[in-house]
Design a protein around this motif. Structure first.
Motif, PDB file in Angstrom:
ATOM      1  N   GLN A  21       0.822  -1.216   0.000  1.00 39.50           N
ATOM      2  CA  GLN A  21       0.000   0.000   0.000  1.00 39.50           C
ATOM      3  C   GLN A  21       0.851   1.258   0.000  1.00 39.50           C
ATOM      4  N   ARG A  25       0.332   1.357  -6.147  1.00 41.36           N
ATOM      5  CA  ARG A  25      -1.096   1.673  -6.246  1.00 41.36           C
ATOM      6  C   ARG A  25      -1.904   0.415  -6.531  1.00 41.36           C
ATOM      7  N   ILE A  26      -1.326  -0.741  -6.223  1.00 45.47           N
ATOM      8  CA  ILE A  26      -2.060  -1.997  -6.349  1.00 45.47           C
ATOM      9  C   ILE A  26      -3.152  -2.014  -5.286  1.00 45.47           C
ATOM     10  N   PRO A  27      -4.410  -2.150  -5.690  1.00 40.88           N
ATOM     11  CA  PRO A  27      -5.502  -2.078  -4.708  1.00 40.88           C
ATOM     12  C   PRO A  27      -5.562  -3.318  -3.821  1.00 40.88           C
ATOM     13  N   ILE A  28      -5.323  -3.126  -2.541  1.00 44.47           N
ATOM     14  CA  ILE A  28      -5.446  -4.210  -1.558  1.00 44.47           C
ATOM     15  C   ILE A  28      -6.452  -3.739  -0.511  1.00 44.47           C
ATOM     16  N   PRO A  29      -7.689  -4.248  -0.578  1.00 43.24           N
ATOM     17  CA  PRO A  29      -8.759  -3.756   0.318  1.00 43.24           C
ATOM     18  C   PRO A  29      -8.629  -4.288   1.741  1.00 43.24           C
ATOM     19  N   GLU A  31      -7.356  -2.802   5.722  1.00 48.80           N
ATOM     20  CA  GLU A  31      -6.850  -1.715   6.550  1.00 48.80           C
ATOM     21  C   GLU A  31      -5.769  -2.245   7.492  1.00 48.80           C
TER      22      GLU A  31
END
Length: 283
Positions: A21, A25-29, A31
């Motif tokens: 993260q 900018r690889i989307p890893i949903p 937190e």
């Protein structure tokens, strides 16, 4: 005992996700806490981030080489390269160039680097680095189209450049003090030697396994093997020289300088592959 082990695993999962993260900018949903402990552990995974980015971008490059001319392929790959990191390291390069080439005092240099506006030195540095990368990529695409250059050279150039540049970021973080308090460098300051050692071991393991697979599956190409050994050596030498120069100018390193060194080392490694191939073809 089982609860402690599960908690430790969870902490390292958080650290891995934080590395992706933070650097991409690889989307890893998911937190994760971006606290100091998590950020310190995250450096273990910096080379892995570089490898994943390198494989994604070189995979796109391989596909483009089949459907687009070399100049278009080079432009698109460079754009994807920048987009994959959100321009994070390029921004650090521009801020660093604006500061260290300003001719001001050390304190003023650091103030300039904190300014969100980009000056002429920053623009020139970004253009120069992007031109170097574009020229390198264009050469590799062109040689592949004209002379049947193996796609493995493109894979090596991009993936090795991205992995070893991020390895050097961690080495520089652990080797030089922050130039100022309260910045990104301060958050990473004081990482444990075991994290640096683990990160280096991971980088070497991945690199050696990839090299062994290449030798086994192709019968080996001594030029490829020698170049693979040169890349990490040149990364360390040039990275050390740049870090020493920046430390002398700024009194330490900052988050911006980490990004700047990443960009310079990436471009260096691309150029190293290109010069090596050029000398082989025309030697």
């Amino acid at each position: 005992m089982a609860d402690i082990e599960r908690d430790q695993v969870k902490q390292y999962v958080y650290a891995c996700v934080a590395a992706f993260q933070f650097l991409t900018r690889i989307p890893i949903p998911m937190e994760v806490p971006f606290d100091k402990k998590t950020l310190h552990r995250s450096v273990i995974f910096f080379p892995i981030v570089g490898v994943i980015l390198g494989l994604l971008i070189s995979g796109a490059a391989a596909l483009l080489s089949l459907i687009a001319p070399p100049v278009i392929s080079a432009v698109l790959v460079l754009g994807l390269w920048i987009a994959a990191t959100g321009g994070l390291h390029l921004d650090g390069l521009m801020d660093t160039a604006d500061g260290v080439f300003s001719g001001r005092s050390r304190e003023q240099m650091l103030d300039i680097m904190k300014d969100s506006r980009v000056g002429s030195f920053g623009v020139l540095a970004a253009v120069f680095i992007m031109l170097l990368k574009f020229a390198g990529l264009y050469f590799l695409f062109e040689q592949q189209a004209a002379n049947g250059l193996s796609i493995s050279w493109l894979l090596l150039a991009i993936t090795a450049a991205m992995m070893w540049s991020r390895w050097w970021m961690v080495i520089s973080i652990s080797s030089w003090k922050p130039a100022r308090a309260g910045g990104l460098a301060e958050l990473f300051n004081g990482i444990k030697l075991q994290y640096v050692s683990s990160m280096t071991a991971i980088a070497l393991f991945i690199y050696l396994i990839a090299l062994m697979l290449y030798v086994i599956t192709t019968g080996g190409n001594l030029y490829y093997v020698w170049l693979s050994l040169l890349i990490p050596i040149c990364t360390a030498i040039v990275g050390w020289l740049i870090a020493k120069w920046l430390k002398r100018k700024l009194g330490g390193l900052t988050g911006d300088t980490y990004g700047a060194m990443n960009e310079v080392v990436e471009a260096l490694n691309i150029m190293l592959v290109v010069i090596f191939i050029y000398r082989v073809l025309h030697g």
